[in-house]
Motif scaffolding. Structure first.
Motif, PDB file in Angstrom:
ATOM      1  N   LYS A 109       7.944  32.060  -1.801  1.00 47.72           N
ATOM      2  CA  LYS A 109       7.365  31.083  -0.919  1.00 47.72           C
ATOM      3  C   LYS A 109       6.718  29.817  -1.697  1.00 47.72           C
ATOM      4  O   LYS A 109       7.039  28.736  -1.580  1.00 47.72           O
ATOM      5  CB  LYS A 109       5.978  31.569  -0.123  1.00 47.72           C
ATOM      6  N   ASP A 110       6.509  30.022  -2.953  1.00 46.91           N
ATOM      7  CA  ASP A 110       6.006  28.927  -3.721  1.00 46.91           C
ATOM      8  C   ASP A 110       7.281  28.310  -4.185  1.00 46.91           C
ATOM      9  O   ASP A 110       7.096  27.033  -4.377  1.00 46.91           O
ATOM     10  CB  ASP A 110       5.417  29.580  -5.254  1.00 46.91           C
ATOM     11  N   ILE A 111       8.490  29.135  -4.530  1.00 51.71           N
ATOM     12  CA  ILE A 111       9.617  28.470  -4.956  1.00 51.71           C
ATOM     13  C   ILE A 111      10.197  27.517  -4.124  1.00 51.71           C
ATOM     14  O   ILE A 111      10.675  26.452  -4.043  1.00 51.71           O
ATOM     15  CB  ILE A 111      10.553  29.307  -5.594  1.00 51.71           C
ATOM     16  N   SER A 112      10.251  28.067  -2.778  1.00 52.80           N
ATOM     17  CA  SER A 112      10.714  27.521  -1.454  1.00 52.80           C
ATOM     18  C   SER A 112       9.955  26.249  -1.357  1.00 52.80           C
ATOM     19  O   SER A 112      10.505  24.961  -1.094  1.00 52.80           O
ATOM     20  CB  SER A 112      10.635  28.366  -0.523  1.00 52.80           C
ATOM     21  N   GLU A 113       8.822  26.308  -1.479  1.00 54.49           N
ATOM     22  CA  GLU A 113       7.759  25.229  -1.260  1.00 54.49           C
ATOM     23  C   GLU A 113       8.099  24.038  -2.261  1.00 54.49           C
ATOM     24  O   GLU A 113       8.086  22.863  -1.945  1.00 54.49           O
ATOM     25  CB  GLU A 113       6.327  25.452  -1.035  1.00 54.49           C
ATOM     26  N   ALA A 114       8.043  24.453  -3.348  1.00 53.91           N
ATOM     27  CA  ALA A 114       8.313  23.488  -4.624  1.00 53.91           C
ATOM     28  C   ALA A 114       9.797  22.933  -4.410  1.00 53.91           C
ATOM     29  O   ALA A 114       9.858  21.314  -4.409  1.00 53.91           O
ATOM     30  CB  ALA A 114       8.675  24.261  -5.969  1.00 53.91           C
TER      31      ALA A 114
END
Ligand code: EPU
Length: 346
Positions: free
Chosen positions: A213-218
């Motif tokens: 999720k962190d990567i997707s949001e970044a």
């Protein structure tokens, strides 16, 4: 064929992300493989439209326009480490990515917010931030337009390359992709956060051990900051491919333009090419003075020069002519031939 109805003279403006207003003489939306097979029995000379995110329409379409709207995701099987999914062609790509992230299925999080549908992702082997979709695709199922039969392409048979596949070459126009199968990770995700902009984004949020999720949001934050939202400004993402040039030519150019960026060309799973490098087309176009240029209702995006935009009522021909002018200027200035990535419908 009971549910199928043909519409006459409709505008395709809402069916292409460039927002080009051309008309389809006749138009039909199909939501199952069966319907598509029935349709092919009576008409094979068709024009396919799916997410409409990689095409520039320059004129009205005389052929029957077939909108692929086949929905559905199935989990074929799961084991401790991986999930095997089959996704129908008409599913929206970004919604599929978000669903995978929420289910903790890893592999496509870097491909968040790419416009278009699942069925077209293999055609140009969509890629962003160090990941290409080919690394997760196990199989592509497609209808043979001539025979109406379903056929399967293994990953190897798809012959994937940088923004390329068999569907843009040998079998172009012969098949309609109906579903794509993926293998995604459930544990030990192979996270790819090394792309500079992702690292910067994660660091600024104080994240050192990122989740899917962190990567997707970044990625979503980076794309939003650079790329225009097609709902607001019509566009088709990168209009050109990043050109691959000889290292010798690059070294010559570097003498004149010391800041020219380059990326290695990966020639096999482990090796990078010694003889060729990739140069960002966005840099070349910016150097040539086109970045942010607006001509009436079309132009070059102000934050990413690789993206051509429609501010409202541009025609496809106007945008195509601008692309040709850019190609010519880049060739005269740098001796590099840019290749258009978007499908030009002439
Ligand atoms: N750059 C400029 N000026 C610009 C744009 C880019 O100088 O206006 C230079 C900068 O040096 C920058 C470098 O180009 O560091 C790379 O820019 P960016 O990270 O934006 O990536 P790109 O090479 O322009 C490619 C893909 C994109 C993908 C990004 C991120 C192609 C044709 N495009 O763009 O894909 O999102 O990398 O991985 O390979 C698409 O295909 O539609 C698309 C958006």
């Amino acid at each position: 064929m009971t549910k199928m109805s043909i519409q006459k003279n409709i505008s395709l403006k809402n069916y292409n992300t460039f927002g080009i207003s051309v008309n389809a003489k006749s138009f039909i939306s199909v939501d199952s493989v069966y319907e598509l097979q029935q349709l092919l029995k009576v008409e094979k000379d068709i024009f396919l439209i799916s997410g409409g995110s990689n095409m520039l329409l320059t004129k009205d379409i005389e052929k029957l326009v077939v909108h692929i709207d086949i929905k559905g995701i199935s989990i074929d099987r799961e084991d401790d480490n991986a999930a095997y999914l089959t996704v129908n062609a008409g599913e929206n790509w970004h919604e599929f990515v978000l669903w995978c992230v929420s289910e903790n299925y890893g592999g496509i999080e870097n491909l968040s917010l790419i416009p278009g549908n699942v069925g077209t992702c293999p055609i140009q082997n969509i890629g962003a931030y160090g990941v290409e979709v080919k690394d997760t695709i196990t199989k592509v199922e497609a209808l043979d337009i001539e025979t109406g039969k379903l056929v399967q392409f293994s990953n190897e048979e798809c012959n994937f390359g940088y923004r390329n596949s068999i569907f843009k070459n040998e079998v172009k126009g012969k098949y309609i992709i109906t579903s794509v199968s993926f293998k995604l990770t459930k544990t030990n995700h192979n996270l790819n956060s090394s792309y500079g902009a992702i690292e910067t984004e994660l660091t600024s949020k104080g994240i050192s051990n990122p989740s899917l999720k962190d990567i997707s949001e970044a990625v979503i934050a980076i794309r939003k900051s650079k790329l225009p939202d097609p709902k607001e400004i019509g566009n088709s993402g990168s209009f050109f491919k990043n050109p691959v040039i000889a290292t010798t030519q690059f070294l010559e150019l570097q003498k004149e333009y010391p800041t020219i960026p380059s990326y290695p060309v990966i020639s096999s799973a482990v090796e990078k090419s010694e003889t060729q490098v990739k140069v960002p087309a966005g840099w070349l176009i910016e150097q040539a003075g086109f970045k942010g240029k607006r001509y009436g209702d079309f132009g070059v995006h102000e934050k990413q020069a690789l993206v051509l935009v429609n501010y409202g009522n541009a025609t496809g021909s106007e945008i195509y002519q601008l692309a040709e002018k850019i190609k010519e200027t880049i060739f005269n200035k740098f001796g590099i031939s840019l290749e258009i990535e978007v499908n030009i419908i002439k």
